[in-house]
Design a protein around this motif. Structure first.
Motif, PDB file in Angstrom:
ATOM      1  N   GLU A 117     -69.992  42.172  -5.510  1.00  0.00           N
ATOM      2  CA  GLU A 117     -71.119  42.648  -6.320  1.00  0.00           C
ATOM      3  C   GLU A 117     -71.908  43.683  -5.534  1.00  0.00           C
ATOM      4  N   GLN A 118     -72.416  44.699  -6.236  1.00  0.00           N
ATOM      5  CA  GLN A 118     -73.259  45.717  -5.601  1.00  0.00           C
ATOM      6  C   GLN A 118     -74.540  45.850  -6.399  1.00  0.00           C
ATOM      7  N   PHE A 135     -73.854  51.542   0.803  1.00  0.00           N
ATOM      8  CA  PHE A 135     -73.119  50.314   0.529  1.00  0.00           C
ATOM      9  C   PHE A 135     -72.288  49.913   1.746  1.00  0.00           C
ATOM     10  N   PHE A 163     -62.545  41.479   4.115  1.00  0.00           N
ATOM     11  CA  PHE A 163     -63.649  41.240   3.176  1.00  0.00           C
ATOM     12  C   PHE A 163     -63.266  41.809   1.817  1.00  0.00           C
ATOM     13  N   GLU A 164     -63.894  41.251   0.770  1.00  0.00           N
ATOM     14  CA  GLU A 164     -63.716  41.746  -0.603  1.00  0.00           C
ATOM     15  C   GLU A 164     -65.107  41.954  -1.190  1.00  0.00           C
ATOM     16  N   VAL A 165     -65.339  43.135  -1.766  1.00  0.00           N
ATOM     17  CA  VAL A 165     -66.645  43.394  -2.384  1.00  0.00           C
ATOM     18  C   VAL A 165     -66.704  42.686  -3.738  1.00  0.00           C
ATOM     19  N   VAL A 209     -72.287  46.309   3.895  1.00  0.00           N
ATOM     20  CA  VAL A 209     -71.109  45.515   4.248  1.00  0.00           C
ATOM     21  C   VAL A 209     -71.092  45.240   5.753  1.00  0.00           C
ATOM     22  N   GLU A 228     -69.191  33.585   1.269  1.00  0.00           N
ATOM     23  CA  GLU A 228     -69.803  34.672   0.501  1.00  0.00           C
ATOM     24  C   GLU A 228     -71.134  35.060   1.143  1.00  0.00           C
ATOM     25  N   ARG A 241     -67.017  38.690   0.007  1.00  0.00           N
ATOM     26  CA  ARG A 241     -66.332  37.467   0.413  1.00  0.00           C
ATOM     27  C   ARG A 241     -65.576  37.792   1.684  1.00  0.00           C
ATOM     28  N   ILE A 242     -65.846  37.027   2.740  1.00  0.00           N
ATOM     29  CA  ILE A 242     -65.202  37.264   4.033  1.00  0.00           C
ATOM     30  C   ILE A 242     -64.154  36.179   4.271  1.00  0.00           C
ATOM     31  N   THR A 296     -72.634  41.961  -2.013  1.00  0.00           N
ATOM     32  CA  THR A 296     -72.074  40.632  -1.797  1.00  0.00           C
ATOM     33  C   THR A 296     -70.596  40.785  -1.445  1.00  0.00           C
ATOM     34  N   VAL A 332     -74.324  38.167   1.560  1.00  0.00           N
ATOM     35  CA  VAL A 332     -74.970  39.357   1.009  1.00  0.00           C
ATOM     36  C   VAL A 332     -75.595  40.146   2.144  1.00  0.00           C
TER      37      VAL A 332
END
Lengths: 66, 66, 66, 66, 66, 66, 66, 66, 66, 66, 66, 66
Positions: F42-43, F17, F38-40, F21, F8, F60-61, F58, F10
């Motif tokens: 939090e922004q 945005f 990757f999955e988003v 990323v 995870e 998740r990779i 944030t 940031v």
């Protein structure tokens, strides 16, 4: 009008998630009648010596209130 | 740029959650082409005579739009 | 007081969700010691030629920090 | 009384999340009329050679049923 | 000990999600001082004539209470 | 059977945005190989002098474990 | 570009959830102008002497900022 | 029929989560009357020199509208 | 083994949430057969002149695939 | 542009949730530098002989990547 | 210090969601005393011959333990 | 294979969230044996005269079924 109640049970199995659900339902069947459906709420498990030791599934079981 | 669509299917199986997913995908394959992935959305099931009667899994199936 | 750490692993299996969890734990066991439990976070999969090709399960694995 | 339907589309873009939404809407406009709004459901993307290759946005598109 | 308050604002932009956030913050700056951070809560938008007409982002804005 | 791990991160950007990323992925590429998606998660962002100072995303990779 | 603000109100009704929403909106109309939509956030209620005494609905009300 | 409003406040404390809630309520009491309940929405904190520096709790505070 | 599909519909009503659900189901019945259940996904509404103008309920409708 | 990483730690305490967070941060400080904030993800605990034996808090800890 | 317990009940009604809640509470009142509040957890229903047949509401009912 | 059941209890305390959990467990211990763990589900509280009057914590308590 029918009314249902839900209880939350955690079943466990050495084999699979489906097995853990079956264990939960089997246990619940000892004290509940008219069970109608289940909903999977959580899936976890324990690890021992680097291997999955047990699958644990929390289910909500719905049964008809007479 | 590719574009995908998702549809929501509920498969059922007497045996396991994996079996229910396979049933959903098999049914979807009758009308959809270029299916690419599935996401499990919900896991439920029916109970009969105090035993699990059927595993029901809702999946979202993604397929490429041509 | 004990402290645990969690890592997030995606295991895959041609057969079942339980198999995918086992694959994740087996891989993690190569570099982590004292693994204690797992939590299922996400269940997905890939589809090929209209059939489920692979079950993919994301688990959080908790292990004790020495 | 008006009624709306929602479909779930995944658009992609090399540039931005907004671009991926536009791609999803553009594709949907080929088969749907009276589209009225979209809701972002998920934002993901693919990585290649250590760089973002593609932004992928799942949107639910609402359109009026005639 | 400092205390913060949060308000919820929906900004809009013809261009991008980032633009919609900036619009929300710009508007909030007319009546709030000591704004410190924002959190994206929801991303939607309107569609007109088969095209994205407007990006709408709901943000929670945190500001210090004096 | 392949196994993936997720971390995870940031990332931040003054612009957008998508830029945040890209920053997260660029940083991760220094220590991780075989990154795949990757999955988003939090922004958020910081505000200074009544203006957006920084977009923070944030992600998740996911990367393949060899 | 238009900007909206959201406030959170809890309305109550002896009759129904819809009635509780109407009460929330009626109260909000005393101090807010340009209200445009509401979103149901939570539905609860109080029980007295074994009967529902009051339905309580939390709504987020969006209104245009001039 | 009574109507309530909710506001979102972030309290902080050097000691505990309960302390942070008390700080939020104490601050809110300066401008709000008839506060009736709070709901914990988020728990975070800052770290400095490898130690917890501050507990931060976001609460929604409900108060009766006269 | 039976398989179900779900579609997402938004019904509206001037009167109540139940009315909005009925409108959604009535509309769906024009093109779908073997509808079996609905799940409420979202409840919103529009406000006009300081009063609730319309209740809007998003339901997922499940129907059997033959 | 700064980049942060998050790790997930479970701290435990015989006394309180705050104590469990402190234990998690103290442990993390042995291997991580530049820790900046934490987010509470989950609160659980163990029970022994009918009494709370241990509070367990999962926190995500954010730290700056140099 | 008072302590409460919660049970989960599904009430049904041919008419409305409020009616389904009342049915759940009425049934619960047969075996529980000191019921104090309810929380709506899920809203579903069955469809027959293309029409809503039954509204089903799952509520959590809180009651004081003596 | 062991099976667990979960019940939902709300404990209260004048002092802290930890105290409210202890109260819930203490009450549950009067009627349940073999309690094994708790999970925090919700944290709320009441306010009186502008001050926190009571911390209320809903916990799910898991206990082994014999």
């Amino acid at each position: 009008m029918s009314v249902y109640k839900k209880v939350e049970i955690v079943g466990t199995s050495k084999e699979s998630f489906a097995g853990a659900v079956k264990a939960a339902v089997a246990e619940a069947s000892k004290s509940l009648r008219h069970m109608s459906w289940f909903e999977v709420v959580e899936q976890r498990g324990s690890i021992q010596d680097g291997k999955v030791n047990e699958f644990q599934v929390t289910v909500r079981i719905g049964f008809k209130v007479e």
